[in-house]
Structures are given as structure tokens and as C-alpha cells.
Design an enzyme around this catalytic site. Structure first.
Site, PDB file in Angstrom:
ATOM      1  N   SER A 297      11.445 -24.468 -57.427  1.00 39.18           N
ATOM      2  CA  SER A 297      10.298 -24.745 -57.503  1.00 39.18           C
ATOM      3  C   SER A 297       9.494 -23.519 -56.844  1.00 39.18           C
ATOM      4  CB  SER A 297       9.925 -25.877 -56.826  1.00 39.18           C
ATOM      5  OG  SER A 297       9.141 -25.917 -55.785  1.00 39.18           O
ATOM      6  N   ASP A 308       8.338 -10.809 -63.767  1.00 41.84           N
ATOM      7  CA  ASP A 308       7.673 -10.395 -64.677  1.00 41.84           C
ATOM      8  C   ASP A 308       6.659  -9.481 -64.580  1.00 41.84           C
ATOM      9  OD1 ASP A 308       8.975 -12.638 -65.951  1.00 41.84           O
ATOM     10  OD2 ASP A 308       7.094 -13.826 -66.575  1.00 41.84           O
ATOM     11  N   LYS A 322      13.115 -26.027 -61.744  1.00 41.83           N
ATOM     12  CA  LYS A 322      12.164 -27.174 -61.328  1.00 41.83           C
ATOM     13  C   LYS A 322      10.820 -26.308 -61.665  1.00 41.83           C
ATOM     14  CE  LYS A 322       9.951 -30.473 -58.417  1.00 41.83           C
ATOM     15  NZ  LYS A 322       8.702 -30.141 -58.812  1.00 41.83           N
TER      16      LYS A 322
END
Length: 445
Positions: A297, A308, A322
Site C-alpha cells: 500500500s 516512475d 495492494k
């Protein structure tokens, strides 16, 4: 514990976000649902009239609520009493117990991860272990809350856990002394070669500012320029969405951090850099982020953002996967509904759900003697019954890439121990930073 006190705290996401509840329409029932409610009421009446023992209404209603939510996904739940107290503990972080993050899987208590430095961690309890007995009493098929309550207790007291570990033929017992779990979210150290090391163990209140303070302390201790930073989020099960955004923003000066998309208009949001902290506090310093199957999470939000945005290299094992957001909706003064309302996505639009974060460089934890046997049965989101399906509809075999034998990763746990290496993943990350020029990792465009 009052619900109002909890709602005044920071937004919680395992990933959990706190929003105001809307009560409009709650008093009305869709006429189309009438026949289904009639079935529910008929079952209720039959139980009340014919069950072998008298059953009180609270038990039946709670069972119906739990059953409805369990049919949705593993993370939606009804919270009251002790459940809300545990949620508050996750934010403030002080209790006496073993220091474990656990889930109920097919009636068994399964370890997601032990908290770093906790009594459970020191005794060698590992992610993926099943706890079958507590002090000799079988807990299989019982209630997770009851099991958690039994594992907690006064600091210094002991409890005997019976563990089933994949790869071992027989269960074994471990006696663990409870300790005060302060859930110290951030620890730091200056490693040889002027390499900074910051471990983020969970995302409770003020993690962003704690990491900032840790970085300042590392710079003060270093003799000259800090040559690299390892951000360790292994075995970190998550926590506050706000703190995940804040931590990411410490290292980003532009672009998106994370977005969430839900069915309701208010559940579609985007979180951008430069909204919590200005600038990149470690500008020009190469960063390696360590993750594993216990990183879930909020940990995945940070790893995905830095990956990214090409601010860091991610190493270790594929994360838990998750990628859903739970909203806490108050139900009166003493209860709340934790309901999955959205999925979150990395800056490049990757859904973490099921697939997790794939490291740039997969580095197995060779110092774990049970690695080979347990790898096949590692617990991730995709293993949980009723989990949300990845929107890309990828099959499990497409989420796992074939691994060829890598000549870098051939040493056994015994050989590493003889060399004094107890944490191969960390050692590999530190060695990589020592032999790599700053620009090669810090700027990978």
C-alpha cells in the site's frame, strides 16, 4: 475510544482515506432490493425461531454485516470497539504485544510481516508463516480479533506460538516475550562510504518530517558529501496516504506522485509534487529503494512514484500488490465502515493491484535460509480470497516473470553468514551505490 478523536487524525490508508460521511439516502431502501432484503429477514426469523440455542440480535446483525463486507474484498470491514482502537494504534503506535501484521486466510492466521525490531522479528517469525496455536490452544477457524487480542498483553509476559512454515515438514513452537511496540516509524544510519540508510517501518503520523530529520542528521554526520541513500521499505505494510505523499514529495520537485480513481466523483483525485515540501531535499544524490513481498500500500505508493519519476532505482522483490483505497465512513459515534472506494495508480498509470511494484533490479534475499522453499508460497494481495482484480485483467502467470540463474546471486545463506553478511539485499544495494557514479542512478533519463 471516541470515533471523533480518530477522525481528527491524519488520513489513514492501508491505503485508507478519511472523508466525511454522507447520510442522505441512508434511510431509504431501493425498492429493487426489497426481495433480497425479504430473503435476509426470512433467514433471520428462521434462526430466531428454530436454532438449537437462543441467539441475540446483536450477534445476528453483526454476522450479516460482516458477511456482506467479506463478500466484497479482504479490506472492507465494520469497525467498532477494539477494531477502532487498533486503527488508532496504527496511527499513534503504542501497545504491548509481539509486533505482527496478520490477516485471516481460509480460517488461518497468516503473517503478512513482522515489524522490524519487534519481538516477533527478533525471534525469526517470517512473512508467510501460519500461526495455528497460542499457548497450545487451536485458533484455526476462530476470529482474527480474538487471536490478535490474545497475542497482545503486558510487556515482559510470554506466549507460545505454534508456527507452520512452508518448506518445513512439521510445525514448530516459538516462545516470544511481549514488548512495548512503539512502532518507531523511521530509523537511520550513516553506512561506510558516506552512504545514508533510512528505514521506514510503517506510515504513521509525521513519517515525512521524521525522514526529513533523518536526512539532516545523516548529512551532519557525514564527512563531506553524502554519496548515496538507501530508502528501506521492506516489511512495511503501509499506513497513512498523506504520509506516503509527503515522503515521496521530499525527493520530487515536479510531476504526479499518485492518483486514485473511484466510482464516486469525490474519490477520483491526483496528488502532485511540491504540495507538501518544496524541492528535492537530496538533489543529485543517487537513491535505491528496497522493497519485498511485505511492502504494501503506502510503501508501494512511494516506490512507484520514485520509480516512475526516475528518481530512484527500486531493488529487492516484487511488492505485495495492494492498490485499493479504503474510506472510513462513520456510523454513529462508536463505529465506522471501512469500505474500498477506489484504486490508486502510479504516475505512469500503473495499477498496483495484484501485480505490485516490480523492482528495476530483482535481488533475492539470499541470506534467508528458507528462501527457496518459501518463495513459491509467498503471500501477496493476489493470494487473498475475494481480492479486487487488476483492471488490466492480467493472469497470475503474466504477473510473474521467469527468472534465469543469475551469476551474481549464487551464494547460499551459510556462505553469506561465513562472510559476515546477514542482509544480502541491503549489502548489495550499498555496494551498488559505492561503485556507481551519482549521475548514473540519480538521473536515469
Amino acid at each position: 475510544m471516541k470515533l471523533a478523536a480518530l477522525l481528527r487524525t491524519a488520513a489513514l490508508v492501508s491505503a485508507v482515506a478519511l472523508v466525511p460521511a454522507t447520510t442522505a439516502g441512508l434511510a431509504q431502501v431501493d425498492s429493487r432490493a426489497g426481495p433480497e432484503f425479504a430473503k435476509l429477514f426470512a433467514v433471520y426469523q428462521r434462526i430466531k425461531a428454530s436454532y438449537v440455542e437462543p441467539v441475540d440480535d446483536d450477534k445476528l446483525i453483526r454476522g450479516a454485516i460482516d458477511g456482506m463486507l467479506a463478500s466484497l474484498d479482504p479490506h472492507s470491514a465494520y469497525l467498532d470497539g477494539g477494531d477502532l482502537q487498533r486503527l488508532e494504534t496504527m496511527i499513534d503506535g503504542n501497545y504491548s504485544g509481539l509486533g505482527l501484521s496478520v490477516v485471516m486466510e481460509d480460517g488461518a492466521v497468516k503473517v503478512v510481516s513482522p515489524f522490524k525490531g519487534s519481538p516477533a522479528d527478533k525471534m525469526g517469525i517470517k512473512a508467510g508463516d501460519y500461526i495455528t496455536h497460542l499457548d497450545g490452544q487451536l485458533i484455526y477457524g476462530g476470529d482474527l480479533d480474538d487471536a490478535v487480542a490474545k497475542m497482545r498483553g503486558p510487556a515482559g509476559s510470554s506466549i507460545r506460538l505454534t508456527i507452520f512454515r512452508t518448506g518445513r515438514e512439521e510445525p514448530f513452537d516459538l516462545t516470544v516475550s511481549r514488548g512495548v511496540i512503539e512502532l518507531e516509524p523511521v530509523t537511520h544510519e550513516l553506512k561506510p562510504g558516506n552512504i545514508g540508510y533510512i528505514s521506514v517501518n510503517e506510515f504513521s503520523r509525521d513519517v515525512g518530517s521524521d525522514v526529513f530529520s533523518a536526512w539532516q542528521a545523516i548529512k551532519k554526520e557525514a564527512s563531506g558529501r553524502v554519496n548515496g541513500l538507501v530508502l528501506d521499505m521492506r516489511q512495511n505494510p503501509g499506513g497513512s496516504l498523506d504520509e506516503a505523499v509527503a515522503l515521496s514529495d521530499l525527493f520530487l520537485d515536479k510531476g504526479q506522485i499518485v492518483s486514485q480513481r473511484g466510482r464516486a466523483r469525490g474519490e477520483t483525485l491526483s496528488y502532485e509534487a511540491e504540495t507538501v515540501y518544496k524541492g528535492d531535499m537530496a538533489k543529485g544524490v543517487p537513491i535505491i529503494v528496497l522493497i519485498d513481498a511485505g511492502s504494501a500500500s503506502a510503501s508501494e505508493i512511494v516506490a512507484g512514484a520514485l520509480q516512475d519519476q526516475r528518481r530512484a532505482v527500486v531493488m529487492g522483490d516484487r511488492s505485495f500488490g495492494k492498490g485499493s483505497v479504503q474510506t472510513l465512513l462513520p456510523l454513529g459515534r462508536e463505529a465506522a465502515l471501512k469500505l474500498t472506494t477506489a484504486r490508486y495508480f502510479t504516475p505512469r498509470g500503473h495499477s498496483v493491484q495484484e501485480g505490485g511494484i516490480e523492482p528495476d533490479i530483482i535481488v533475492p534475499q539470499l541470506s534467508d535460509p528458507d528462501l527457496a522453499k518459501r518463495e513459491k508460497f509467498r503471500l501477496r494481495e493476489s493470494d487473498l480470497r475475494g481480492h479486487l482484480v487488476n483492471e488490466a485483467a492480467l493472469k497470475d502467470e503474466e504477473l510473474t516473470k521467469d527468472r534465469k540463474d543469475d551469476p551474481r546471486f549464487q551464494l547460499t545463506a551459510e556462505q553469506l553468514k561465513a562472510k559476515g553478511i546477514e542482509d544480502f539485499q541491503l549489502t548489495y544495494a550499498l555496494d551498488t551505490l559505492r561503485r556507481t557514479s551519482p549521475n548514473a542512478i540519480a538521473r536515469r533519463d
